[in-house]
Design an enzyme around this catalytic site. Structure first.
Site, mmCIF file in Angstrom:
data_model
loop_
_atom_site.group_PDB
_atom_site.id
_atom_site.type_symbol
_atom_site.label_atom_id
_atom_site.label_comp_id
_atom_site.label_asym_id
_atom_site.label_seq_id
_atom_site.Cartn_x
_atom_site.Cartn_y
_atom_site.Cartn_z
ATOM 1 N N HIS A 1 0.954 -1.198 -0.008
ATOM 2 C CA HIS A 1 -0.122 0.011 -0.117
ATOM 3 C C HIS A 1 0.685 1.162 0.144
ATOM 4 O O HIS A 1 0.721 2.110 -0.891
ATOM 5 C CB HIS A 1 -0.937 -0.116 1.310
ATOM 6 C CG HIS A 1 -1.945 1.310 1.358
ATOM 7 N ND1 HIS A 1 -3.191 1.267 0.990
ATOM 8 C CD2 HIS A 1 -1.562 2.586 1.927
ATOM 9 C CE1 HIS A 1 -3.553 2.387 1.194
ATOM 10 N NE2 HIS A 1 -2.575 3.236 1.714
ATOM 11 N N GLU A 2 1.748 1.399 0.955
ATOM 12 C CA GLU A 2 2.717 2.501 0.840
ATOM 13 C C GLU A 2 3.450 2.666 -0.249
ATOM 14 O O GLU A 2 3.741 3.823 -0.476
ATOM 15 C CB GLU A 2 3.373 2.495 2.385
ATOM 16 C CG GLU A 2 2.617 2.541 3.637
ATOM 17 C CD GLU A 2 1.577 3.736 3.725
ATOM 18 O OE1 GLU A 2 1.922 4.832 3.164
ATOM 19 O OE2 GLU A 2 0.517 3.552 4.384
ATOM 20 N N HIS B 1 1.829 4.481 -2.974
ATOM 21 C CA HIS B 1 1.910 5.962 -2.563
ATOM 22 C C HIS B 1 3.358 6.633 -3.159
ATOM 23 O O HIS B 1 3.345 7.423 -3.814
ATOM 24 C CB HIS B 1 1.792 6.548 -1.206
ATOM 25 C CG HIS B 1 0.400 6.456 -0.621
ATOM 26 N ND1 HIS B 1 -0.600 7.252 -1.214
ATOM 27 C CD2 HIS B 1 -0.078 5.798 0.600
ATOM 28 C CE1 HIS B 1 -1.630 7.012 -0.675
ATOM 29 N NE2 HIS B 1 -1.181 6.159 0.491
ATOM 30 N N HIS C 1 3.367 6.803 -6.820
ATOM 31 C CA HIS C 1 2.642 7.897 -7.152
ATOM 32 C C HIS C 1 3.437 9.251 -7.152
ATOM 33 O O HIS C 1 3.415 10.039 -8.234
ATOM 34 C CB HIS C 1 1.402 8.229 -6.413
ATOM 35 C CG HIS C 1 0.223 9.057 -6.847
ATOM 36 N ND1 HIS C 1 -0.827 9.226 -6.294
ATOM 37 C CD2 HIS C 1 0.295 9.602 -8.152
ATOM 38 C CE1 HIS C 1 -1.569 10.135 -7.063
ATOM 39 N NE2 HIS C 1 -1.121 10.316 -8.200
#
Length: 696
Positions: free
Chosen positions: A483-484, A487, A490
């Site tokens: 998940h991290e 980020h 991104h």
């Protein structure tokens, strides 16, 4: 337009290392070896004045306002304070000490003040408004028009059109809030640092996996305790203990210290602080022309309307409740067969959920964990990014870091070798580091001051264990890792001109979409077969185990959904009211209203809800995780409708329309460019194996 019409002047000869530009490769990197806590105050005070001088120069420019001499000038202003704040944020989240906390308490209101002075500068806003309303701006590129729109709407939203008295009041509130956010964060960190569960005998370790037992022993030694082991008061330590400990009374004690963080009768009680925060937010919203803080907060989000978020929560809530009821029934059957003589309580839920998982799917988290080595999974993330987005990773050993646990990788295009950024990885828990997991951007990608490479970090709180032994993490922790990293991708894949539009600078309820999407790749056979290798034998997961993981994919989804959405309900209702609340009564009332199962507590109780009380970031915005999960579920179906999870055409479209474009276009339009239609909530219900319920 001429982007070079403004060049900020940085003219100082100070020996303060925080004021020096970052030097070295990759367009400069922070030199952590030189920084000291005592440097922060003088550096911040100097840099604030420098930024204010730059803002004044832009605002009072006698030339006609243009995109170059106003908007671009603003984008290039405050470079020194941005560098300092990047390092300051690292200390605040990862290296907090009493010495730093004292500086933080004094400086946080001053850092808030500079933002107020900028947004409330009449001359500056007049220039921005002139550009925003001019016919000439329509001739600019779409990215430039988006940047002008962003500046104009942000200034209006922050009170640029208020009268002078109201501006002063908003500024006063913002500075008070900054101080209260710092106080809340410091109190919560103290609760996490100072409290722990002692393990005094061998019986206290019953049921714990060997590597977790070793970590508890190591932590006791690190804290200079005389007991055999201890469990730290962070999610990464408490949740595994609640999952595996055979000692019910110790599980209750562990649960108790975790859910009562910030809610104890001591100097670190956060209730008074958070009530003050809520009151100030309500006052601010009223001055800015909104009925409540929730309306103000959502005014720049995709959802726009608080009721829209409540409708979405309600559409998922009842199916989740039913799932929990069924799961609890199965757990209670086990308790009764064992002649336990008790009803399932919150400190029992994870423990008995594991028993149900094993009985129903022949799947044991401890068995899976033997294959989840942190370093292998990190390599698995790198491989996934390479397969999807052609990214390559090369570890750097000569880059200064702020702690010995931190490592750094160069990120490049693996086909061309072009460097696109740096990724810092800080994986382990320690005293002075806040709990949880997060991504930070230490420098945003942009192109107006040369080709500026992004520097991002992922920060976790995994338990380090014994030296020389592989770190094994749970499936939930592995999901968080991916998940991290979503980020981080991104931020790293950003390819925009202007820093305000870079990377993750999108609407708060859109920013979680890329991160939640990447979670799916952990469970793919391609990743599991290559990187989920047994820590002793190096053998991959058997096909049988992979199949069982797939079949159990939605197990406990009711628990996870209820735990998170209950926090979202409480957050939104806290910020819809303008009355002074009693946190305990308010929490109790909302949970009763939504029929919260007694066997589960909110993921974040009000006194420890750092998402909404350590800043305004997720205030009236915790629903974002559910909102983004709708987008994520719909987006993942694009891969399933194509050639599968590693479909090159779909991943390229994701890169081209989402990851690389930052906030250059409206986020709803951005998603439609990727998917061909607006996100459909039915996809979320399918993903969670819930019955489809239409939002009203």
């Amino acid at each position: 337009m001429d982007n070079s019409s403004f060049t900020p002047t940085i003219n100082n000869n100070s020996d303060n290392p925080l004021l020096k530009e970052w030097k070295g490769p990759y367009g400069g990197i922070p030199n952590f070896a030189d920084y000291k806590v005592s440097d922060f105050k003088p550096a911040i005070e100097f840099a604030i004045q420098e930024k204010w001088n730059e803002i004044n120069a832009i605002a009072n420019n006698s030339e006609q306002p243009t995109f170059g001499n106003t908007i671009v000038a603003l984008e290039l202003s405050g470079l020194t304070i941005e560098r300092i704040q990047a390092v300051y944020g690292i200390y605040r989240s990862n290296l907090s000490t009493p010495e730093f906390s004292a500086v933080d308490t004094e400086m946080s209101p001053k850092l808030a003040e500079i933002e107020d002075r900028m947004y409330q500068n009449k001359e500056l806003f007049a220039r921005i408004e002139t550009i925003y309303k001019s016919e000439e701006s329509k001739e600019l590129s779409s990215e430039q028009q988006r940047l002008i729109w962003l500046y104009y709407t942000n200034f209006v939203r922050e009170g640029a059109e208020l009268n002078e008295d109201d501006k002063k009041e908003v500024a006063k509130i913002n500075q008070e809030l900054a101080g209260l956010f710092t106080s809340f964060s410091q109190k919560l960190l103290a609760e996490e640092n100072d409290q722990f569960l002692e393990l005094k005998s061998e019986e206290d370790f019953s049921g714990l996996p060997e590597e977790f037992k070793n970590a508890a022993i190591a932590e006791a030694k690190e804290r200079n305790l005389t007991v055999l082991g201890c469990i730290g008061n962070t999610r990464s330590s408490i949740e595994p203990f609640l999952t595996f400990s055979n000692n019910r009374s110790l599980r209750e004690k562990a649960f108790d210290i975790f859910v009562k963080r910030g809610d104890n009768d001591n100097k670190n009680n956060t209730n008074e602080v958070l009530v003050a925060i809520l009151q100030l937010r309500a006052q601010k919203a009223k001055i800015l022309g909104f009925n409540n803080f929730a309306e103000w907060s959502l005014s720049n989000k995709m959802a726009k309307d608080p009721q829209k978020t409540l409708d979405l929560m309600e559409s998922v809530w009842n199916p989740a409740i039913e799932k929990v009821k069924n799961d609890v029934f199965a757990m209670q059957e086990i308790v009764d067969k064992e002649n336990g003589g008790f009803k399932i309580e919150p400190w029992d839920y994870r423990f008995y959920a594991e028993k149900v998982r094993k009985a129903k799917y022949d799947l044991d988290q401890n068995e899976i964990k033997q294959y989840l080595q942190l370093e292998n999974l990190r390599e698995g993330m790198f491989w996934t990014a390479g397969e999807l987005f052609d990214l390559g990773f090369k570890q750097l050993l000569d880059v200064p870091v702020y702690h010995a646990d931190v490592r750094v990788w160069e990120v490049n295009n693996k086909n061309t070798g072009e460097v696109i950024g740096l990724w810092y990885f800080d994986p382990f828990a320690r005293v002075g580091k806040r709990s949880g997991a997060w991504m930070n951007s230490h420098r945003d990608q942009q192109k107006i001051a040369g080709n500026v490479l992004p520097i991002v970090s992922n920060n976790c709180n995994f338990i380090k264990g014994n030296s020389g032994e592989p770190v094994l993490i749970s499936w939930d922790d592995a999901t968080t890792l991916f998940h991290e990293f979503g980020h981080a991708l991104h931020g790293l894949c950003s390819n925009v001109t202007y820093p305000s539009l870079s990377g993750t600078s999108v609407a708060r309820d859109y920013v979680e979409f890329p991160s939640q999407l990447l979670e799916h790749w952990l469970a793919t056979p391609e990743v599991l077969n290559r990187f989920a290798l047994h820590y002793k034998t190096n053998e991959p997961l058997s096909q049988s185990l992979v199949d069982r993981i797939g079949k159990a994919a939605n197990f406990n989804e009711g628990f996870a959904t209820v735990e998170t959405i209950s926090s979202s309900f409480v957050d939104m209702k806290l910020h819809l009211t303008t009355e002074t609340v009693d946190p305990h009564q308010f929490e109790k009332g909302v949970l009763a209203e939504i029929n919260m199962p007694s066997e589960i507590v909110m993921r974040h109780r009000i006194p420890q809800f750092a998402h909404i009380f350590s800043s305004d970031g997720y205030a009236a915005g915790y629903y974002s995780y559910l909102w983004a999960d709708v987008i994520n579920a719909d987006a993942y179906e694009a891969f399933l409708e194509g050639k599968g999870t590693f479909d090159k055409e779909v991943s390229k479209r994701l890169y081209d329309t989402v990851l690389s474009v930052g906030n250059k276009i409206d986020n709803e339009k951005m998603y439609e460019n990727f998917r061909g239609h607006a996100p459909e909530s039915d996809a979320l219900m399918r993903a969670r194996n819930f019955p489809v319920v239409k939002c009203s």
